[in-house]
Write a protein that holds these residues in place. Structure first.
Motif: not given
Length: 108
Positions: A3-10, A17-20
């Motif tokens: 779950q931590f990895e998924e949250e990190k990936a999200a 997306m914010s940088q883009a």
């Protein structure tokens, strides 16, 4: 941990997306800034063109005013000459009439 990895990936995805979005926004701001600068330059050119035309018209107006004054002076001079000619013509006519009257009296 998964779950931590998924949250990190999200979170990484949101960051990307914010940088883009920020890059797009910066590009748009740059483009808008350049467009505004072009419009401002065009407006300044138009203003200068209008000022130049106004100055040219002022010069023409001053020239025409000078010509108008010269024409008014010429008209005034012609009227004076006309009056002088009419006065002399009247005097000459009067002298001619008087001379004719004297001549008739002498013939009698």
């Amino acid at each position: 941990k998964e779950q931590f990895e998924e949250e990190k990936a999200a979170l990484l995805q949101r960051l990307k997306m914010s940088q883009a979005k920020m890059k797009v926004q910066a590009a748009l701001e740059k483009e808008v800034g350049a467009a505004l600068k072009r419009k401002e330059d065009e407006a300044q050119s138009t203003i200068q063109l209008l000022r130049d035309k106004e100055e040219a018209h002022s010069i023409q107006l001053a020239h025409f005013s000078g010509q108008e004054k010269e024409l008014e002076d010429s008209i005034s001079n012609l009227r004076t000459q006309k009056s002088d000619i009419q006065r002399r013509l009247l005097e000459t006519t009067q002298i001619t009439i008087e001379a004719a009257a004297v001549g008739r009296q002498q013939q009698r």
